[in-house]
Scaffold this active site. Sequence first.
Site, PDB file in Angstrom:
ATOM      1  N   ASP A  51       0.580  -1.185  -0.126  1.00 13.93           N
ATOM      2  CA  ASP A  51       0.121   0.066  -0.062  1.00 13.93           C
ATOM      3  C   ASP A  51       0.970   1.390   0.094  1.00 13.93           C
ATOM      4  O   ASP A  51       1.898   1.413   0.639  1.00 13.93           O
ATOM      5  CB  ASP A  51      -0.924   0.094   1.172  1.00 13.93           C
ATOM      6  CG  ASP A  51      -1.875  -1.066   1.146  1.00 13.93           C
ATOM      7  OD1 ASP A  51      -1.619  -2.271   0.448  1.00 13.93           O
ATOM      8  OD2 ASP A  51      -2.960  -0.965   1.803  1.00 13.93           O
ATOM      9  N   HIS A  53      -1.220   4.553  -0.536  1.00 16.14           N
ATOM     10  CA  HIS A  53      -2.143   5.454   0.048  1.00 16.14           C
ATOM     11  C   HIS A  53      -1.591   6.921   0.070  1.00 16.14           C
ATOM     12  O   HIS A  53      -1.790   7.645   1.070  1.00 16.14           O
ATOM     13  CB  HIS A  53      -2.355   5.107   1.615  1.00 16.14           C
ATOM     14  CG  HIS A  53      -3.403   3.759   1.748  1.00 16.14           C
ATOM     15  ND1 HIS A  53      -4.516   3.825   1.271  1.00 16.14           N
ATOM     16  CD2 HIS A  53      -3.045   2.583   2.157  1.00 16.14           C
ATOM     17  CE1 HIS A  53      -4.998   2.947   1.594  1.00 16.14           C
ATOM     18  NE2 HIS A  53      -4.403   1.943   2.042  1.00 16.14           N
ATOM     19  N   ASP A  79      -4.125  -0.036  -3.550  1.00 18.62           N
ATOM     20  CA  ASP A  79      -4.129   0.916  -2.606  1.00 18.62           C
ATOM     21  C   ASP A  79      -3.200   2.159  -2.877  1.00 18.62           C
ATOM     22  O   ASP A  79      -2.405   2.337  -1.784  1.00 18.62           O
ATOM     23  CB  ASP A  79      -4.052   0.548  -1.301  1.00 18.62           C
ATOM     24  CG  ASP A  79      -5.252  -0.207  -0.874  1.00 18.62           C
ATOM     25  OD1 ASP A  79      -6.453  -0.482  -1.617  1.00 18.62           O
ATOM     26  OD2 ASP A  79      -5.545  -0.595   0.337  1.00 18.62           O
ATOM     27  N   ASP A  82      -6.186   7.313  -1.554  1.00 21.07           N
ATOM     28  CA  ASP A  82      -6.744   7.570  -0.119  1.00 21.07           C
ATOM     29  C   ASP A  82      -5.801   7.691   1.042  1.00 21.07           C
ATOM     30  O   ASP A  82      -4.818   7.034   0.956  1.00 21.07           O
ATOM     31  CB  ASP A  82      -7.920   6.491   0.135  1.00 21.07           C
ATOM     32  CG  ASP A  82      -9.244   6.296  -0.640  1.00 21.07           C
ATOM     33  OD1 ASP A  82      -9.432   7.398  -1.142  1.00 21.07           O
ATOM     34  OD2 ASP A  82      -9.754   5.387  -0.787  1.00 21.07           O
ATOM     35  N   ARG A  83      -6.579   8.284   1.991  1.00 22.83           N
ATOM     36  CA  ARG A  83      -5.891   8.460   3.244  1.00 22.83           C
ATOM     37  C   ARG A  83      -4.716   9.402   3.188  1.00 22.83           C
ATOM     38  O   ARG A  83      -4.703  10.361   3.957  1.00 22.83           O
ATOM     39  CB  ARG A  83      -5.225   7.278   4.036  1.00 22.83           C
ATOM     40  CG  ARG A  83      -5.992   5.949   4.146  1.00 22.83           C
ATOM     41  CD  ARG A  83      -7.491   6.232   4.494  1.00 22.83           C
ATOM     42  NE  ARG A  83      -7.474   6.654   5.807  1.00 22.83           N
ATOM     43  CZ  ARG A  83      -7.109   6.133   7.026  1.00 22.83           C
ATOM     44  NH1 ARG A  83      -7.055   4.805   6.921  1.00 22.83           N
ATOM     45  NH2 ARG A  83      -7.108   6.433   8.362  1.00 22.83           N
ATOM     46  N   ASN A 111      -8.579  -2.639  -2.787  1.00 19.87           N
ATOM     47  CA  ASN A 111     -10.091  -2.463  -2.327  1.00 19.87           C
ATOM     48  C   ASN A 111     -10.092  -0.696  -2.330  1.00 19.87           C
ATOM     49  O   ASN A 111     -11.031  -0.453  -2.647  1.00 19.87           O
ATOM     50  CB  ASN A 111     -10.008  -2.999  -1.078  1.00 19.87           C
ATOM     51  CG  ASN A 111      -9.272  -2.525   0.170  1.00 19.87           C
ATOM     52  OD1 ASN A 111      -8.119  -2.376  -0.013  1.00 19.87           O
ATOM     53  ND2 ASN A 111      -9.976  -2.116   1.289  1.00 19.87           N
ATOM     54  N   HIS A 112      -9.124  -0.178  -2.343  1.00 20.81           N
ATOM     55  CA  HIS A 112      -9.330   1.543  -2.334  1.00 20.81           C
ATOM     56  C   HIS A 112      -9.489   1.924  -3.822  1.00 20.81           C
ATOM     57  O   HIS A 112      -9.812   3.234  -3.759  1.00 20.81           O
ATOM     58  CB  HIS A 112      -8.244   2.324  -1.478  1.00 20.81           C
ATOM     59  CG  HIS A 112      -8.441   2.222  -0.011  1.00 20.81           C
ATOM     60  ND1 HIS A 112      -9.388   3.265   0.552  1.00 20.81           N
ATOM     61  CD2 HIS A 112      -8.325   1.249   0.964  1.00 20.81           C
ATOM     62  CE1 HIS A 112      -9.235   2.910   1.950  1.00 20.81           C
ATOM     63  NE2 HIS A 112      -8.670   1.627   2.020  1.00 20.81           N
ATOM     64  N   HIS A 167      -3.917  -8.337  -3.684  1.00 20.46           N
ATOM     65  CA  HIS A 167      -3.943  -7.193  -2.791  1.00 20.46           C
ATOM     66  C   HIS A 167      -4.387  -7.623  -1.426  1.00 20.46           C
ATOM     67  O   HIS A 167      -3.654  -7.464  -0.560  1.00 20.46           O
ATOM     68  CB  HIS A 167      -4.874  -6.018  -3.243  1.00 20.46           C
ATOM     69  CG  HIS A 167      -5.039  -5.019  -2.080  1.00 20.46           C
ATOM     70  ND1 HIS A 167      -3.974  -4.141  -1.876  1.00 20.46           N
ATOM     71  CD2 HIS A 167      -5.822  -4.810  -1.288  1.00 20.46           C
ATOM     72  CE1 HIS A 167      -4.358  -3.334  -0.783  1.00 20.46           C
ATOM     73  NE2 HIS A 167      -5.506  -3.664  -0.591  1.00 20.46           N
ATOM     74  N   ARG A 215     -13.670  -6.689   8.811  1.00 20.85           N
ATOM     75  CA  ARG A 215     -13.911  -5.485   7.855  1.00 20.85           C
ATOM     76  C   ARG A 215     -15.275  -5.265   7.162  1.00 20.85           C
ATOM     77  O   ARG A 215     -15.716  -4.265   6.462  1.00 20.85           O
ATOM     78  CB  ARG A 215     -12.799  -5.607   6.611  1.00 20.85           C
ATOM     79  CG  ARG A 215     -11.526  -5.233   7.124  1.00 20.85           C
ATOM     80  CD  ARG A 215     -10.355  -5.529   5.791  1.00 20.85           C
ATOM     81  NE  ARG A 215      -9.060  -5.878   6.248  1.00 20.85           N
ATOM     82  CZ  ARG A 215      -8.303  -4.868   6.146  1.00 20.85           C
ATOM     83  NH1 ARG A 215      -8.405  -3.521   5.898  1.00 20.85           N
ATOM     84  NH2 ARG A 215      -7.053  -5.486   6.449  1.00 20.85           N
ATOM     85  N   HIS A 242      -2.555  -5.037   1.906  1.00 22.42           N
ATOM     86  CA  HIS A 242      -3.744  -4.608   2.676  1.00 22.42           C
ATOM     87  C   HIS A 242      -3.592  -4.454   4.069  1.00 22.42           C
ATOM     88  O   HIS A 242      -4.589  -3.815   4.640  1.00 22.42           O
ATOM     89  CB  HIS A 242      -4.418  -5.964   2.228  1.00 22.42           C
ATOM     90  CG  HIS A 242      -6.161  -5.803   2.598  1.00 22.42           C
ATOM     91  ND1 HIS A 242      -6.560  -4.478   2.284  1.00 22.42           N
ATOM     92  CD2 HIS A 242      -7.047  -6.433   2.888  1.00 22.42           C
ATOM     93  CE1 HIS A 242      -7.876  -4.706   2.414  1.00 22.42           C
ATOM     94  NE2 HIS A 242      -7.986  -6.094   2.870  1.00 22.42           N
TER      95      HIS A 242
END
Lengths: 311, 343
Positions: A51, A53, A79, A82-83, A111-112, A167, A215, A242
Site C-alpha cells: 500500500d 495510500h 491501494d 486514499d488516506r 480495495n481502495h 492485494h 472489515r 492490505h
Amino acid sequence: MLDLDHIIEDVRNCKLIPEYQIEELCRLAQELLLQESNIQLIDTPVTICGDIHGQLHDLITLFKIAKEPPQTKYLFLGDFVDRGFYSLETFLLLLCYKLRYSDRVYLIRGNHESRQITSVYGFYDECMRKYGSANVWRYCCEVFDYLALGACIVSPLGGEDAVFCVHGGLSPAVASIDAIRLIDRKQEVPHEGSMCDLLWSDPEENIPAWAVSPRGAGYLFGYTETEKFLYKNRISLIARAHQLVMEGYKELFDGGLVTVWSAPNYCYRCGNVAAVLSLDDQLNRTYTTFDSVIQGGTEVPSKKPVADYFL
Amino acid sequence: MHYKLMSIESEFRRLAVSRNLRKTFFNLVDYKASDNGNNIPRFGTPHVPVGALKSPVINRGTWLRTSSISMIIDDFMKQNEGENVQILSLGAGNDTRAFELLPKYHKTLQYFELDFPDSCKVKKFTILTDKRLYAKLFVEASANASQLPTDYLSFSSSDGKLDSNCYHLIPSDLRKLRKEMIPANFDWTKKTLVLSECCICYMGTEESNQLLEYLRKWLISGLFVVYEPMGGQETQDSRYGEVMVRNLKTRGIEMPNLMVYNTIEKQEARFKGFGIDLKDLVVCDLKFIYYNWIVRNSIMRISQLEMLDEIEELNLINSHYTLIVASWGNAFNCKLRRQLQQH
C-alpha cells in the site's frame, strides 16, 4: 501527444496537471490495461510494493531506495490512493510510469481503487479540492476498473515454483489461479464474491479455514487454506498487502504468505516503517525497509486536516 | 457557538474563530485545533457537531471511549444504588454526560463540573438559553435569565458559576486547586467518582499528580476514572508516541505526560504511588477493552452503522489510549473488571 517525462516531472513536484491531460492519460491507460489479463505474468527479478495510500513523498523515497523505473521492475499491489494527502499525484505518477515503461511497471487493484471507498476515504475529496469538480476522480475510477486483479511471478530460468500476488488474499470461491482468470473484472469492486474477496481478505493465524472478516467484506483465511492453495497451484509464496504491519513486512504460515506494507508513518500518525520485497531469479526474498522522509513537517499541507486523535 | 464568540476580545480573532466554527459544522477543521490558542492547555472533550464526517476510525474510537467510561459509571451507580454519591468531572468543557445522568439519578447524585472560567461561561450561557438543556440539569432558568451577556464586555464580567439542586458548574484552574475553591455543597465524605476524560494529560506531570494526590487524600471514598493517551514503548519499528508529540505540536497542543506515563505498567505504578491497592486498580488499553469488555453484538451493530476498513489502525491507536479505574475506601468494587484485565 502527451509528454510523459514532462508530466512525471511535474507530478513529482506536486504541480497541478491540466484536466484534459489527465483525461488523455486515463484513456491511454485504459487502452493499455484492457489488454492485460486478470492475472499478469511477470518475470523475475522484480520488486513488490504494498500500500502507498497517497503518500507521494514516501513513494519518491521508495524509488530512490529501490531505484527509479525502468532500472528496477516494479509490481504495486494496489491501494495507491486514499488516506494520504497526495492520492492524485501518487496515482498519476504510477500511471505515467506504467504508460512509459509498460513492461517494467505493473499495477494491480486494491480495495481502495473503487468509487465507493474513495468517496469515503479521501481521494474524491482531494480531487474536488484540487479541481473543483469530480471529473478527474471519474477518469481515475474508470482506470481502476481495468486494473488487473493479481500477478504470478516466475523465473525466466525455469523452475517449478511461482509467487502469487494479490492485494488482499484468498477467496472460498477461488480454488485455483485459473479460476481468477475467468472473472469479468471490468467493473466497480462488488460487495461480495470472488473479486471482492481477492481485494479484501486477510490471513489469520489460529483459525482453521474461513472466518467472517471484521472489515465487513472478504474473509479471514487460515493456515490450511493457504497450504491447500499453495500446493494446488504449485506456488511457494502468496505476496499480499492490505494490512498495516509496523515492521513493514511480516511472513506468516511458515513463510507461505507475506504481507508487504510500503507506506511509512501511515496516515502521518502510525509511526511504522515500510518495506518492499525483491525477488531474484531463484525467487529468493530480500526485504528492504525504509522510513518516512517527512521529518520537517512540510509534507503535511498546512491547510488540510492533520492527523486526528481523541483529545 | 454564540457565546463562544462572545468570549473573545479581539475582533480579528473573533472573526477567525467564527470562520473556524462554521467550518467545523462542515467538518473541514478540527474544533479544538482551530480554537486552541498557542500553548494554552484547555480541558474538555471535542465538540462534534451532529452529522459531522469524522473519519471512521476516529468515530469508532470515540464511541469506544464514551461507552467504556459509561460502563464504569453505570457500574459505580449500580454498586452504590440508593446511596448519595457524587461525580466530579475535571475539565468538563463541552462534555454532555450530566444531561444523560441527572434525569436518571438526580435524587442520589450530585454532579460537579470543573473547568476554566471562560469554558464554564460558554457552557453556562448555552445551557441557560435552551430549555432542553437546563431542564435536564434541574436548573431554574428564570433565576438566571437576567445574567445573559450581550457582548464581550458583559461576558467577561459575568460569572461562570451555575448551580441547581444536583448540578454544579465551577469555574476553576485545576493547576491551582485549593479546598476553599470547592463549594461547600461538595461533600468530601461521600463516595465520589472523579472523571478525567482527556483532561489531566494536558497538565504538567507534577501538576497532574498533585491534583490526583490531593483528591486521593481528602476524599474518604473515591474512584478515579481516567481516560488518556499513552505514547507507547518506542521501538525501532514503532514511533507512534514520537509522531503524536510532533503532530500535536503543529497544532499548538502539548501533552506533557505522553512519554512519561507511556505504558500500562507505568500508569499502574503511578496510581499505586497514590496509595491505591492493586486489587482496587484496573489499567487497560482501549484495544483490550474493545475486544474484551464490549459485547460482540454491540460491535456488530456499530459495524453496520459505518464500515471500518482500518482494523489495524484502529487497534494501533486504541493500544495507545488507556482507561484507568482506581478506587479507594470501598467506593467501587473492581473485582469484575479485574477479571477482565490485561496481562
